[in-house]
Design a protein around this motif. Structure first.
Motif, PDB file in Angstrom:
ATOM      1  N   SER A 175       0.815  -1.220   0.000  1.00  0.00           N
ATOM      2  CA  SER A 175       0.000   0.000   0.000  1.00  0.00           C
ATOM      3  C   SER A 175       0.847   1.269   0.000  1.00  0.00           C
ATOM      4  CB  SER A 175      -0.956   0.006   1.184  1.00  0.00           C
ATOM      5  OG  SER A 175      -0.240  -0.105   2.395  1.00  0.00           O
ATOM      6  N   ASN A 176       2.046   1.232   0.540  1.00  0.00           N
ATOM      7  CA  ASN A 176       2.914   2.413   0.576  1.00  0.00           C
ATOM      8  C   ASN A 176       4.045   2.342  -0.448  1.00  0.00           C
ATOM      9  OD1 ASN A 176       1.527   3.679   2.721  1.00  0.00           O
ATOM     10  ND2 ASN A 176       2.612   2.398   4.195  1.00  0.00           N
ATOM     11  N   TYR A 177       3.866   1.499  -1.464  1.00  0.00           N
ATOM     12  CA  TYR A 177       4.912   1.285  -2.452  1.00  0.00           C
ATOM     13  C   TYR A 177       4.486   1.778  -3.830  1.00  0.00           C
ATOM     14  CZ  TYR A 177       7.812  -1.522   0.643  1.00  0.00           C
ATOM     15  OH  TYR A 177       8.627  -1.941   1.663  1.00  0.00           O
ATOM     16  N   ALA A 178       5.451   2.320  -4.561  1.00  0.00           N
ATOM     17  CA  ALA A 178       5.277   2.540  -5.983  1.00  0.00           C
ATOM     18  C   ALA A 178       5.531   1.206  -6.673  1.00  0.00           C
ATOM     19  CB  ALA A 178       6.258   3.588  -6.499  1.00  0.00           C
ATOM     20  N   LEU A 179       4.619   0.830  -7.555  1.00  0.00           N
ATOM     21  CA  LEU A 179       4.683  -0.477  -8.206  1.00  0.00           C
ATOM     22  C   LEU A 179       4.891  -0.269  -9.705  1.00  0.00           C
ATOM     23  CD1 LEU A 179       1.664  -2.042  -6.308  1.00  0.00           C
ATOM     24  CD2 LEU A 179       4.094  -2.312  -5.782  1.00  0.00           C
ATOM     25  N   THR A 180       5.848  -0.963 -10.253  1.00  0.00           N
ATOM     26  CA  THR A 180       6.250  -0.737 -11.634  1.00  0.00           C
ATOM     27  C   THR A 180       6.420  -2.056 -12.373  1.00  0.00           C
ATOM     28  OG1 THR A 180       7.432   1.282 -11.010  1.00  0.00           O
ATOM     29  CG2 THR A 180       7.999   0.311 -13.128  1.00  0.00           C
ATOM     30  N   TRP A 181       6.012  -2.066 -13.622  1.00  0.00           N
ATOM     31  CA  TRP A 181       6.316  -3.165 -14.538  1.00  0.00           C
ATOM     32  C   TRP A 181       7.427  -2.701 -15.473  1.00  0.00           C
ATOM     33  CZ3 TRP A 181       4.557  -8.053 -14.198  1.00  0.00           C
ATOM     34  CH2 TRP A 181       3.407  -8.277 -13.451  1.00  0.00           C
ATOM     35  N   TYR A 182       8.453  -3.524 -15.595  1.00  0.00           N
ATOM     36  CA  TYR A 182       9.529  -3.327 -16.546  1.00  0.00           C
ATOM     37  C   TYR A 182       9.509  -4.501 -17.528  1.00  0.00           C
ATOM     38  CZ  TYR A 182      11.747   0.080 -13.374  1.00  0.00           C
ATOM     39  OH  TYR A 182      12.031   1.166 -12.585  1.00  0.00           O
ATOM     40  N   ARG A 183      10.183  -4.325 -18.637  1.00  0.00           N
ATOM     41  CA  ARG A 183      10.358  -5.446 -19.556  1.00  0.00           C
ATOM     42  C   ARG A 183      11.736  -5.373 -20.198  1.00  0.00           C
ATOM     43  NH1 ARG A 183       6.036  -3.690 -24.310  1.00  0.00           N
ATOM     44  NH2 ARG A 183       7.278  -1.991 -25.223  1.00  0.00           N
ATOM     45  N   GLN A 184      12.198  -6.529 -20.627  1.00  0.00           N
ATOM     46  CA  GLN A 184      13.488  -6.606 -21.308  1.00  0.00           C
ATOM     47  C   GLN A 184      13.369  -7.547 -22.488  1.00  0.00           C
ATOM     48  OE1 GLN A 184      16.822  -7.641 -18.794  1.00  0.00           O
ATOM     49  NE2 GLN A 184      18.260  -6.755 -20.238  1.00  0.00           N
ATOM     50  N   ALA A 185      13.590  -7.001 -23.667  1.00  0.00           N
ATOM     51  CA  ALA A 185      13.580  -7.806 -24.883  1.00  0.00           C
ATOM     52  C   ALA A 185      14.983  -8.359 -25.125  1.00  0.00           C
ATOM     53  CB  ALA A 185      13.124  -6.965 -26.063  1.00  0.00           C
ATOM     54  N   PRO A 186      15.092  -9.442 -25.861  1.00  0.00           N
ATOM     55  CA  PRO A 186      16.413 -10.017 -26.146  1.00  0.00           C
ATOM     56  C   PRO A 186      17.341  -8.995 -26.784  1.00  0.00           C
ATOM     57  CG  PRO A 186      14.681 -11.531 -26.809  1.00  0.00           C
ATOM     58  CD  PRO A 186      14.004 -10.251 -26.421  1.00  0.00           C
ATOM     59  N   GLY A 187      18.527  -8.852 -26.217  1.00  0.00           N
ATOM     60  CA  GLY A 187      19.520  -7.940 -26.774  1.00  0.00           C
ATOM     61  C   GLY A 187      19.287  -6.479 -26.466  1.00  0.00           C
ATOM     62  N   LYS A 188      18.266  -6.193 -25.648  1.00  0.00           N
ATOM     63  CA  LYS A 188      17.966  -4.800 -25.324  1.00  0.00           C
ATOM     64  C   LYS A 188      18.033  -4.571 -23.827  1.00  0.00           C
ATOM     65  CE  LYS A 188      15.060  -3.814 -29.348  1.00  0.00           C
ATOM     66  NZ  LYS A 188      13.749  -3.251 -29.799  1.00  0.00           N
ATOM     67  N   GLU A 189      18.102  -3.294 -23.439  1.00  0.00           N
ATOM     68  CA  GLU A 189      18.119  -2.964 -22.029  1.00  0.00           C
ATOM     69  C   GLU A 189      16.715  -3.047 -21.439  1.00  0.00           C
ATOM     70  OE1 GLU A 189      21.926   0.132 -22.003  1.00  0.00           O
ATOM     71  OE2 GLU A 189      19.931   0.828 -21.431  1.00  0.00           O
ATOM     72  N   ARG A 190      16.678  -3.240 -20.131  1.00  0.00           N
ATOM     73  CA  ARG A 190      15.397  -3.241 -19.441  1.00  0.00           C
ATOM     74  C   ARG A 190      14.777  -1.849 -19.534  1.00  0.00           C
ATOM     75  NH1 ARG A 190      15.200  -5.922 -13.539  1.00  0.00           N
ATOM     76  NH2 ARG A 190      16.242  -7.510 -14.810  1.00  0.00           N
TER      77      ARG A 190
END
Length: 118
Positions: free
Chosen positions: A30-45
């Motif tokens: 409840s007191n957290y910022a929640l984030t989705w990240y992704r990383q494709a092959p050969g690329k940065e997150r």
């Protein structure tokens, strides 16, 4: 011990939809910022979407209008609804939690694969 566990990934055809979930244990989101990240092959997150405790959201330009991030603090879970999926959405999707304001605690999930292909 604190954990984030993602679920809901898989293989989907272009134009399809998936809903990712990330369940937290060992702490209260409840007191957290929640984030989705992704990383494709050969690329940065890269950041996909963020939601802060009061509900404000932020999205990468590449997913605006197609993805929706939401949170259910009662279930200690964050979601990512992904519609109109494209092959370039393929990647390993990670859930992240950072305590909002103190920025002293950070947790990562193990990642889940999303593949968009015909």
């Amino acid at each position: 011990q604190e954990h984030l566990v993602e679920s809901g990934g898989g293989l989907v055809q272009p134009g399809g939809s998936l809903r990712l979930s990330c369940a937290a244990s060992g702490f209260t989101v409840s007191n957290y910022a929640l984030t989705w990240y992704r990383q494709a092959p050969g690329k940065e997150r890269e950041l996909v979407a963020t939601i802060i405790p009061k509900g404000d959201t932020n999205y990468a330009d590449s997913v605006k209008g197609r993805f929706t991030i939401s949170r259910d603090d009662a279930k200690n879970t964050v979601f990512l609804q992904m519609n109109s999926l494209k092959p370039e959405d393929t990647g390993l999707y990670y859930c992240n939690a950072v305590d909002y304001g103190l920025w002293s605690s950070e947790y990562w999930g193990q990642g889940i694969q999303v593949t968009v292909s015909s």
